[in-house]
Design a protein around this motif. Structure first.
Motif, mmCIF file in Angstrom:
data_model
loop_
_atom_site.group_PDB
_atom_site.id
_atom_site.type_symbol
_atom_site.label_atom_id
_atom_site.label_comp_id
_atom_site.label_asym_id
_atom_site.label_seq_id
_atom_site.Cartn_x
_atom_site.Cartn_y
_atom_site.Cartn_z
ATOM 1 N N ILE A 14 0.845 -1.191 0.000
ATOM 2 C CA ILE A 14 0.000 0.000 0.000
ATOM 3 C C ILE A 14 0.879 1.238 0.000
ATOM 4 C CG2 ILE A 14 -0.213 0.050 2.528
ATOM 5 C CD1 ILE A 14 -3.143 0.997 2.076
ATOM 6 N N GLN A 16 0.781 5.779 -0.541
ATOM 7 C CA GLN A 16 -0.034 6.985 -0.646
ATOM 8 C C GLN A 16 0.186 7.647 -2.009
ATOM 9 O OE1 GLN A 16 -0.577 9.633 2.758
ATOM 10 N NE2 GLN A 16 0.880 8.376 3.898
ATOM 11 N N SER A 75 -1.003 14.104 0.416
ATOM 12 C CA SER A 75 -1.533 12.836 -0.075
ATOM 13 C C SER A 75 -2.916 13.032 -0.696
ATOM 14 C CB SER A 75 -1.622 11.825 1.065
ATOM 15 O OG SER A 75 -2.292 10.661 0.640
ATOM 16 N N TYR A 78 -4.874 6.585 -1.442
ATOM 17 C CA TYR A 78 -4.041 5.387 -1.319
ATOM 18 C C TYR A 78 -4.186 4.497 -2.545
ATOM 19 C CZ TYR A 78 -3.259 6.099 3.720
ATOM 20 O OH TYR A 78 -2.871 6.582 4.940
ATOM 21 N N GLU A 126 -5.425 2.533 6.521
ATOM 22 C CA GLU A 126 -4.355 2.921 7.440
ATOM 23 C C GLU A 126 -3.945 1.754 8.335
ATOM 24 O OE1 GLU A 126 -5.871 6.391 9.391
ATOM 25 O OE2 GLU A 126 -4.912 7.766 7.947
ATOM 26 N N ASP A 129 -1.829 -0.561 6.248
ATOM 27 C CA ASP A 129 -0.506 0.054 6.089
ATOM 28 C C ASP A 129 0.336 -0.127 7.349
ATOM 29 O OD1 ASP A 129 1.485 1.452 4.781
ATOM 30 O OD2 ASP A 129 0.692 3.418 5.321
#
Length: 273
Positions: A14, A16, A75, A78, A126, A129
């Motif tokens: 993953i 950003q 960002s 993702y 998140e 990640d």
């Protein structure tokens, strides 16, 4: 043994969307691109798609793609890269991800996120990640579980199983039906209401939904009501009476009856959990 332990270390990745130009990661990876903020667009096989903020793209490895943004200062979302063996794992293969044409559609599947799902989508990504960078025991199983949650949740909120196909009019009807349910669930709880909006008979609507999704039209409406109900009961300070009227029920008693019938517990009992 971990479900991912026999796979390559970077089977799940993953990143950003930060750089001005974000390119395809590896040749054989499937990609889930969640574009959060305004970007110039996403270019797929030399075709530029604009106005894609707050959208999710599911991109098959056969496509060439890149995301273009104005700057690299913040960002814009993702990108989740998945090796084929991840989608074929027992946890995810049961979702029939490929069979519902998420990644092998003749068209590029794009889904606009429903209001309220953005924070939950971000939270799941998140957590994935964070787990990828950790040394926690059973982290791979946890990642697969989160991926399962992500796809299931998107199925309810982003019309994943109802991708429109020019070659299948019934799929188009189901796609439009799920969009209407998402839009009008607070007003309409009956199949006939949506059939009227689609200018078809309730019988034919149910036939289409049964064929495409293997469930009834009523089941789609009920599931959406339950999802909205659970979220409101768990994550808002509104009273059960307020929630019942907001969801379009005629009375709090009927809302409680509906909720208990389909979940086995009352709305007040859920709140105490």
């Amino acid at each position: 043994m971990s479900l991912l332990s026999l796979m390559k270390p970077d089977a799940v990745n993953i990143t950003q969307i930060i750089n001005k130009k974000t390119l395809k990661h590896r040749r054989d990876d499937f990609a889930v691109c969640w574009i959060k903020n305004e970007v110039k667009g996403i270019e797929i096989n030399d075709v530029l798609y604009k106005n894609v903020s707050n959208s999710i793209f599911f991109i098959d490895p056969k496509y060439r793609w890149k995301i273009l943004k104005n700057s690299n200062t913040s960002s814009s979302g993702y990108i989740l890269y998945l090796a084929k063996e991840v989608l074929n794992s027992p946890v995810l293969s049961n979702l029939h991800i490929n069979k519902v044409r998420l990644f092998n559609s003749g068209e590029i599947p794009l889904f606009k996120l429903s209001p309220g799902i953005e924070k939950r989508t971000l939270a799941i990504l998140e957590m994935i990640d964070e787990l990828l960078g950790s040394q926690l025991n059973h982290k791979d199983d946890a990642i697969l579980s989160l991926l399962n949650t992500f796809f299931v949740y998107c199925d309810g909120q982003c019309n994943i199983k109802s991708i429109a196909s020019n070659n299948n009019s019934k799929s188009n009807i189901v796609y439009k039906f799920k969009q209407l349910v998402d839009q009008y669930i607070f007003e309409h709880h009956e199949v006939a209401d949506y059939a009227k909006l689609l200018n078809i008979s309730p019988k034919y609507l149910n036939e289409c939904v049964k064929e495409v999704l293997a469930v009834s039209s009523k089941n789609i409406i009920i599931e959406q009501l339950l999802m909205r109900s659970r979220h409101a009961l768990k994550f808002s300070d509104k009273t059960i009476k307020e929630i019942s009227f907001e969801l379009g029920f005629s009375s709090p008693d009927y809302f409680s009856y509906f909720f208990k019938t389909h979940t086995g517990i009352t709305p007040s009992a859920l709140r105490k959990k």
